[in-house]
Design a protein around this motif. Sequence first.
Motif, PDB file in Angstrom:
ATOM      1  N   ALA A   9      71.094 -46.095 -24.793  1.00 23.06           N
ATOM      2  CA  ALA A   9      70.381 -45.902 -23.279  1.00 23.06           C
ATOM      3  C   ALA A   9      68.680 -45.619 -23.881  1.00 23.06           C
ATOM      4  O   ALA A   9      68.063 -46.330 -22.750  1.00 23.06           O
ATOM      5  N   GLY A  10      68.516 -45.258 -24.857  1.00 27.01           N
ATOM      6  CA  GLY A  10      67.158 -45.121 -25.033  1.00 27.01           C
ATOM      7  C   GLY A  10      66.501 -46.520 -25.347  1.00 27.01           C
ATOM      8  O   GLY A  10      65.576 -46.973 -25.186  1.00 27.01           O
ATOM      9  N   MET A  11      67.370 -47.505 -26.287  1.00 29.16           N
ATOM     10  CA  MET A  11      66.904 -48.708 -26.567  1.00 29.16           C
ATOM     11  C   MET A  11      66.995 -49.802 -25.083  1.00 29.16           C
ATOM     12  O   MET A  11      65.981 -50.312 -25.122  1.00 29.16           O
ATOM     13  N   VAL A  12      67.929 -49.549 -24.502  1.00 30.92           N
ATOM     14  CA  VAL A  12      67.640 -50.085 -23.050  1.00 30.92           C
ATOM     15  C   VAL A  12      66.363 -49.826 -22.230  1.00 30.92           C
ATOM     16  O   VAL A  12      65.907 -50.515 -21.776  1.00 30.92           O
ATOM     17  N   SER A  13      66.343 -48.320 -22.263  1.00 35.12           N
ATOM     18  CA  SER A  13      65.155 -48.063 -21.465  1.00 35.12           C
ATOM     19  C   SER A  13      63.852 -48.682 -21.966  1.00 35.12           C
ATOM     20  O   SER A  13      62.929 -48.909 -21.230  1.00 35.12           O
ATOM     21  N   ALA A  14      63.837 -48.685 -23.413  1.00 33.00           N
ATOM     22  CA  ALA A  14      62.436 -49.285 -24.127  1.00 33.00           C
ATOM     23  C   ALA A  14      62.316 -50.725 -23.435  1.00 33.00           C
ATOM     24  O   ALA A  14      61.273 -51.225 -23.246  1.00 33.00           O
ATOM     25  N   VAL A  15      63.555 -51.604 -23.782  1.00 37.20           N
ATOM     26  CA  VAL A  15      63.271 -52.746 -23.166  1.00 37.20           C
ATOM     27  C   VAL A  15      63.156 -53.006 -21.875  1.00 37.20           C
ATOM     28  O   VAL A  15      62.234 -53.828 -21.586  1.00 37.20           O
ATOM     29  N   VAL A  16      63.361 -52.223 -20.996  1.00 34.64           N
ATOM     30  CA  VAL A  16      63.142 -52.320 -19.544  1.00 34.64           C
ATOM     31  C   VAL A  16      61.629 -51.977 -19.329  1.00 34.64           C
ATOM     32  O   VAL A  16      60.957 -52.789 -18.819  1.00 34.64           O
ATOM     33  N   GLN A  17      61.261 -51.147 -19.951  1.00 31.96           N
ATOM     34  CA  GLN A  17      59.796 -50.652 -19.971  1.00 31.96           C
ATOM     35  C   GLN A  17      58.941 -51.841 -20.470  1.00 31.96           C
ATOM     36  O   GLN A  17      57.735 -51.964 -19.881  1.00 31.96           O
ATOM     37  N   ILE A  18      59.208 -52.422 -21.582  1.00 29.70           N
ATOM     38  CA  ILE A  18      58.349 -53.439 -22.118  1.00 29.70           C
ATOM     39  C   ILE A  18      58.658 -54.628 -21.571  1.00 29.70           C
ATOM     40  O   ILE A  18      57.395 -55.292 -21.313  1.00 29.70           O
TER      41      ILE A  18
END
Length: 129
Positions: A9-18
């Motif tokens: 979830a954290g990795m996907v959240s970071a990808v979405v944010q970037i």
Amino acid sequence: MAGHGDFAAGMVSAVVQITGRDDVFVAMTARGLSAQDVERGMRTAATEGVSVIFTDLPAGSCTMAARRLQRDRPQLQVVTGANLAALLDFVFSEAPDAAAAAAEAVEKGRQSLMVAGGGPGGRGGSRGA
């Protein structure tokens, strides 16, 4: 993207944010799930069109579930040891297919690992963030 705890979830959240792209990855945690549950979730995702599964640890439960699924679906790509650089490369890949995009992402992920800074001995100094 599958992993332990909130890793996926954290990795996907970071990808979405970037990237602003929320249509590339689906996060899956192994927390509270049996090996069969993890595999079942991945099997459902593969049925819905997932062709690459990124996991956190090479011998972790998510990877083992993905590898079992891969026996039935040899075209499925399983990338272990995923990091943010690899995921971002995958999102922006212009490779002709998922296998090529996954291979490029692995190379980018490897290249992104380094010891930063020059501390004692030029090897990054003390431990810790």
